[in-house]
Motif scaffolding. Structure first.
Motif, PDB file in Angstrom:
ATOM      1  N   ARG A 166       0.629  -1.192  -0.233  1.00 37.16           N
ATOM      2  CA  ARG A 166       0.471  -0.207   0.525  1.00 37.16           C
ATOM      3  C   ARG A 166       1.130   1.259  -0.139  1.00 37.16           C
ATOM      4  NH1 ARG A 166      -3.930  -0.462   5.000  1.00 37.16           N
ATOM      5  NH2 ARG A 166      -4.012   1.957   4.251  1.00 37.16           N
ATOM      6  N   THR A 167       0.351   2.513  -0.567  1.00 40.18           N
ATOM      7  CA  THR A 167       1.267   3.838  -0.642  1.00 40.18           C
ATOM      8  C   THR A 167       0.607   4.099   0.838  1.00 40.18           C
ATOM      9  OG1 THR A 167      -0.984   4.347  -1.119  1.00 40.18           O
ATOM     10  CG2 THR A 167       0.694   3.769  -3.344  1.00 40.18           C
ATOM     11  N   THR A 168       2.292   4.870   0.864  1.00 38.54           N
ATOM     12  CA  THR A 168       2.032   5.561   2.152  1.00 38.54           C
ATOM     13  C   THR A 168       1.451   6.923   2.035  1.00 38.54           C
ATOM     14  OG1 THR A 168       4.382   5.607   2.133  1.00 38.54           O
ATOM     15  CG2 THR A 168       3.642   3.544   3.344  1.00 38.54           C
ATOM     16  N   HIS A 169       2.035   7.770   1.366  1.00 32.53           N
ATOM     17  CA  HIS A 169       2.050   9.337   0.643  1.00 32.53           C
ATOM     18  C   HIS A 169      -0.023   9.152   0.829  1.00 32.53           C
ATOM     19  CE1 HIS A 169       1.813   8.007  -2.994  1.00 32.53           C
ATOM     20  NE2 HIS A 169       1.284   8.859  -3.031  1.00 32.53           N
ATOM     21  N   LEU A 170      -0.788   8.120   0.596  1.00 28.23           N
ATOM     22  CA  LEU A 170      -1.703   8.719   0.133  1.00 28.23           C
ATOM     23  C   LEU A 170      -2.765   6.773   0.524  1.00 28.23           C
ATOM     24  CD1 LEU A 170      -4.039  10.303  -1.007  1.00 28.23           C
ATOM     25  CD2 LEU A 170      -3.435   8.983  -3.220  1.00 28.23           C
ATOM     26  N   ASP A 171      -3.853   7.896   1.953  1.00 25.87           N
ATOM     27  CA  ASP A 171      -4.356   7.135   2.082  1.00 25.87           C
ATOM     28  C   ASP A 171      -6.096   6.855   1.142  1.00 25.87           C
ATOM     29  OD1 ASP A 171      -6.504   5.379   4.186  1.00 25.87           O
ATOM     30  OD2 ASP A 171      -6.697   7.102   5.534  1.00 25.87           O
ATOM     31  N   VAL A 172      -6.071   5.835   0.570  1.00 23.67           N
ATOM     32  CA  VAL A 172      -7.039   5.756  -0.758  1.00 23.67           C
ATOM     33  C   VAL A 172      -8.201   5.228   0.420  1.00 23.67           C
ATOM     34  CG1 VAL A 172      -5.315   4.775  -2.521  1.00 23.67           C
ATOM     35  CG2 VAL A 172      -6.543   3.604  -1.162  1.00 23.67           C
ATOM     36  N   TYR A 173      -7.860   4.535   1.571  1.00 23.44           N
ATOM     37  CA  TYR A 173      -9.451   3.774   1.850  1.00 23.44           C
ATOM     38  C   TYR A 173      -9.991   5.111   3.194  1.00 23.44           C
ATOM     39  CZ  TYR A 173      -7.375  -0.489   0.403  1.00 23.44           C
ATOM     40  OH  TYR A 173      -7.220  -1.088  -0.471  1.00 23.44           O
ATOM     41  N   GLU A 174      -9.241   6.099   3.058  1.00 20.48           N
ATOM     42  CA  GLU A 174     -10.620   7.451   3.682  1.00 20.48           C
ATOM     43  C   GLU A 174     -11.674   8.040   3.486  1.00 20.48           C
ATOM     44  OE1 GLU A 174      -7.976  11.273   3.579  1.00 20.48           O
ATOM     45  OE2 GLU A 174      -8.339  11.258   1.277  1.00 20.48           O
ATOM     46  N   ASP A 175     -11.681   7.446   2.368  1.00 28.99           N
ATOM     47  CA  ASP A 175     -13.273   7.531   2.439  1.00 28.99           C
ATOM     48  C   ASP A 175     -13.967   5.929   2.919  1.00 28.99           C
ATOM     49  OD1 ASP A 175     -13.844  10.843   1.648  1.00 28.99           O
ATOM     50  OD2 ASP A 175     -12.671   9.391  -0.362  1.00 28.99           O
TER      51      ASP A 175
ATOM     52  N   ALA B  28     -19.994  14.001 -10.257  1.00 25.65           N
ATOM     53  CA  ALA B  28     -18.283  13.486 -10.619  1.00 25.65           C
ATOM     54  C   ALA B  28     -18.178  14.790 -11.824  1.00 25.65           C
ATOM     55  CB  ALA B  28     -18.675  12.868 -11.774  1.00 25.65           C
ATOM     56  N   ARG B  29     -18.772  15.778 -12.133  1.00 25.71           N
ATOM     57  CA  ARG B  29     -18.487  17.061 -13.018  1.00 25.71           C
ATOM     58  C   ARG B  29     -17.985  18.451 -11.716  1.00 25.71           C
ATOM     59  NH1 ARG B  29     -17.041  17.566 -18.031  1.00 25.71           N
ATOM     60  NH2 ARG B  29     -17.687  19.724 -17.703  1.00 25.71           N
ATOM     61  N   ALA B  30     -18.687  17.596 -10.798  1.00 24.25           N
ATOM     62  CA  ALA B  30     -18.438  19.323  -9.552  1.00 24.25           C
ATOM     63  C   ALA B  30     -17.634  18.898  -8.402  1.00 24.25           C
ATOM     64  CB  ALA B  30     -20.311  18.986  -9.063  1.00 24.25           C
ATOM     65  N   VAL B  31     -17.563  17.088  -8.190  1.00 28.14           N
ATOM     66  CA  VAL B  31     -16.368  17.053  -7.773  1.00 28.14           C
ATOM     67  C   VAL B  31     -15.413  15.925  -8.078  1.00 28.14           C
ATOM     68  CG1 VAL B  31     -16.430  15.677  -4.922  1.00 28.14           C
ATOM     69  CG2 VAL B  31     -18.423  17.018  -5.669  1.00 28.14           C
ATOM     70  N   GLY B  32     -13.898  15.866  -7.736  1.00 22.64           N
ATOM     71  CA  GLY B  32     -13.499  15.005  -8.368  1.00 22.64           C
ATOM     72  C   GLY B  32     -12.973  13.923  -7.924  1.00 22.64           C
ATOM     73  N   SER B  33     -13.374  14.171  -6.243  1.00 22.00           N
ATOM     74  CA  SER B  33     -13.361  12.717  -5.454  1.00 22.00           C
ATOM     75  C   SER B  33     -13.827  11.253  -5.668  1.00 22.00           C
ATOM     76  CB  SER B  33     -13.102  12.951  -4.411  1.00 22.00           C
ATOM     77  OG  SER B  33     -14.796  12.852  -3.787  1.00 22.00           O
ATOM     78  N   ILE B  34     -13.528  11.021  -4.565  1.00 24.23           N
ATOM     79  CA  ILE B  34     -14.128   9.029  -5.329  1.00 24.23           C
ATOM     80  C   ILE B  34     -15.581   9.192  -4.927  1.00 24.23           C
ATOM     81  CG2 ILE B  34     -13.513   8.334  -3.021  1.00 24.23           C
ATOM     82  CD1 ILE B  34     -13.373   6.057  -4.212  1.00 24.23           C
ATOM     83  N   VAL B  35     -16.199  10.230  -4.408  1.00 24.84           N
ATOM     84  CA  VAL B  35     -16.842  10.046  -3.841  1.00 24.84           C
ATOM     85  C   VAL B  35     -18.356   9.733  -4.647  1.00 24.84           C
ATOM     86  CG1 VAL B  35     -19.106  11.267  -2.307  1.00 24.84           C
ATOM     87  CG2 VAL B  35     -16.661  11.675  -1.862  1.00 24.84           C
ATOM     88  N   PRO B  36     -18.391  10.974  -5.850  1.00 19.95           N
ATOM     89  CA  PRO B  36     -19.541  10.636  -7.352  1.00 19.95           C
ATOM     90  C   PRO B  36     -19.948   8.595  -7.260  1.00 19.95           C
ATOM     91  CG  PRO B  36     -18.338  12.089  -7.313  1.00 19.95           C
ATOM     92  CD  PRO B  36     -17.773  11.545  -6.067  1.00 19.95           C
ATOM     93  N   TRP B  37     -18.844   8.395  -7.386  1.00 19.01           N
ATOM     94  CA  TRP B  37     -19.204   7.201  -7.609  1.00 19.01           C
ATOM     95  C   TRP B  37     -19.448   6.182  -6.406  1.00 19.01           C
ATOM     96  CZ3 TRP B  37     -17.826   8.218 -12.442  1.00 19.01           C
ATOM     97  CH2 TRP B  37     -17.257   9.024 -13.123  1.00 19.01           C
ATOM     98  N   LEU B  38     -19.213   6.252  -5.458  1.00 17.72           N
ATOM     99  CA  LEU B  38     -20.095   5.770  -3.953  1.00 17.72           C
ATOM    100  C   LEU B  38     -21.713   5.918  -4.034  1.00 17.72           C
ATOM    101  CD1 LEU B  38     -16.902   6.169  -1.838  1.00 17.72           C
ATOM    102  CD2 LEU B  38     -16.692   4.063  -3.055  1.00 17.72           C
ATOM    103  N   ALA B  39     -22.265   7.168  -5.145  1.00 15.60           N
ATOM    104  CA  ALA B  39     -23.353   7.135  -4.683  1.00 15.60           C
ATOM    105  C   ALA B  39     -23.997   6.752  -5.858  1.00 15.60           C
ATOM    106  CB  ALA B  39     -23.213   8.961  -5.107  1.00 15.60           C
ATOM    107  N   LEU B  40     -23.811   5.884  -6.590  1.00 16.34           N
ATOM    108  CA  LEU B  40     -24.700   5.613  -7.579  1.00 16.34           C
ATOM    109  C   LEU B  40     -25.374   4.277  -6.818  1.00 16.34           C
ATOM    110  CD1 LEU B  40     -25.388   5.162  -9.984  1.00 16.34           C
ATOM    111  CD2 LEU B  40     -24.095   3.526 -10.416  1.00 16.34           C
ATOM    112  N   PRO B  41     -25.265   3.909  -5.560  1.00 13.60           N
ATOM    113  CA  PRO B  41     -26.136   2.884  -5.071  1.00 13.60           C
ATOM    114  C   PRO B  41     -27.551   3.723  -3.958  1.00 13.60           C
ATOM    115  CG  PRO B  41     -24.180   2.098  -4.514  1.00 13.60           C
ATOM    116  CD  PRO B  41     -23.765   3.165  -5.039  1.00 13.60           C
TER     117      PRO B  41
END
Length: 332
Positions: free
Chosen positions: A85-94, A141-154
């Motif tokens: 796992r990368t140490t400079h970025l927490d990909v699981y923070e969301d 997704a156009r408004a926010v560049g994070s992972i959150v929009p993809w997680l909002a589909l459910p």
């Protein structure tokens, strides 16, 4: 909230191919939702579905990660041979906020974090619910560049009455929703087919998990002294990747006792060992071991399943909170 439509059209062009893709995807989602509502392993499935959906969302963010990596992170174990796992970025923070939102009983709570610019034009009511749900993800997704929009589909699918509750394995979308102001029909088709495939994969996984639950009942009934085996198998529903140390910590056993218990489950073909070594061994449930490529999938027609035992209470309903009776059981 409504907003005026932009210069681009709303939704795709409804060709015969597009209509077929929408109908196929909607049918797959409906079958999955109906099965989840009555399944005895729905809670265990939901945890695996969260890891699967989160992996898909990370991949849409161009993260070089596979499902097995998210599963191993969720189980707190490192699989040999996988990238560190990368140490400079927490990909699981969301993940934790998403998990809390999925468990929230308030259907409107997740909308509080949405950008105010997200809305629907007047003509949206003339489009299928699936297209409307995808368009919300596109705007997000156009408004926010994070992972959150993809997680909002459910949540969007739940709001459109396509599911009774958010199904986490249905997270996703396509990169074109973020990169293009007006996605092309091919982009819509790709999104529909990917979502339909996710729904069918989720349905296959719940079938496999229910089969595993029945196999566990039969295996325990055949044991003269099951000891802590029921507790181990109940744990494996929620933690499909296990090690002797992890089992010892969660069931209150010694490491040696946990190793013997895992060996018993392996001999009963309820767990597969995915490491070829004598120490730091790892075990995975058979369905995921075959899906992730650690064992050869069974070829040919599936074997006929034996009749279930007419006995109740052999294996408790899978629960994240093991009872004290299980924890006190130290026999192997």
């Amino acid at each position: 909230m409504e907003q005026a439509s932009g210069s681009g059209r709303y939704g795709p062009a409804y060709s015969a191919q597009m209509a077929s893709a929408i109908a196929s995807c909607t049918g797959a989602i409906s079958r999955l939702d109906a099965r989840i509502c009555v399944s005895p392993v729905a809670k265990a499935w939901a945890r695996r579905a969260m890891w699967s959906g989160y992996a898909k969302a990370l991949q849409l963010q161009q993260a070089e990660i596979d499902e097995i990596d998210v599963f191993s992170w969720g189980c707190g174990l490192k699989v040999p041979g996988r990238a560190l796992r990368t140490t400079h970025l927490d990909v699981y923070e969301d993940f934790e906020p998403w998990e809390a939102a999925l468990a929230d009983s308030d259907p409107l709570a997740w909308r509080d974090a949405l950008p105010l610019a997200i809305g629907e034009p007047a003509e949206a009511a003339d489009h299928p619910p699936l297209v409307r749900a995808f368009d919300r993800v596109r705007q997000h997704a156009r408004a926010v560049g994070s992972i959150v929009p993809w997680l909002a589909l459910p949540f969007a699918l739940r709001d459109m009455k396509m599911t009774a509750s958010p199904l986490p394995c249905l997270a996703g979308g396509v990169k074109a929703f973020r990169l293009k102001k007006t996605p092309q029909d091919d982009d819509w088709l790709a999104a529909l087919r990917a979502l339909g495939s996710s729904a069918l994969a989720g349905l296959d996984r719940i079938h496999a998990l229910e089969r595993f639950y029945r196999d566990a009942q039969r295996a325990i009934a055949e044991q003269y002294r099951p000891g802590a085996l029921p507790a181990l198998l109940a744990l494996s529903h929620h933690r499909p990747l296990l090690s002797p140390q992890a089992v010892a910590d969660r069931l209150g056993l010694s490491v040696a006792g946990a190793s013997k218990l895992l060996e018993r489950a392996k001999e009963a073909r309820l767990l597969e060992e995915i490491t070829q070594r004598r120490t730091w061994r790892l075990f995975l449930t058979p369905d995921l071991a075959a899906e992730f490529g650690y064992v050869e999938p069974k070829a040919g027609r599936p074997t006929k399943e034996p009749l279930p035992y007419p006995v109740t209470g052999i294996l408790p309903q899978p629960s994240m909170h093991l009872t004290k009776r299980w924890q006190r059981s130290t026999r192997c």
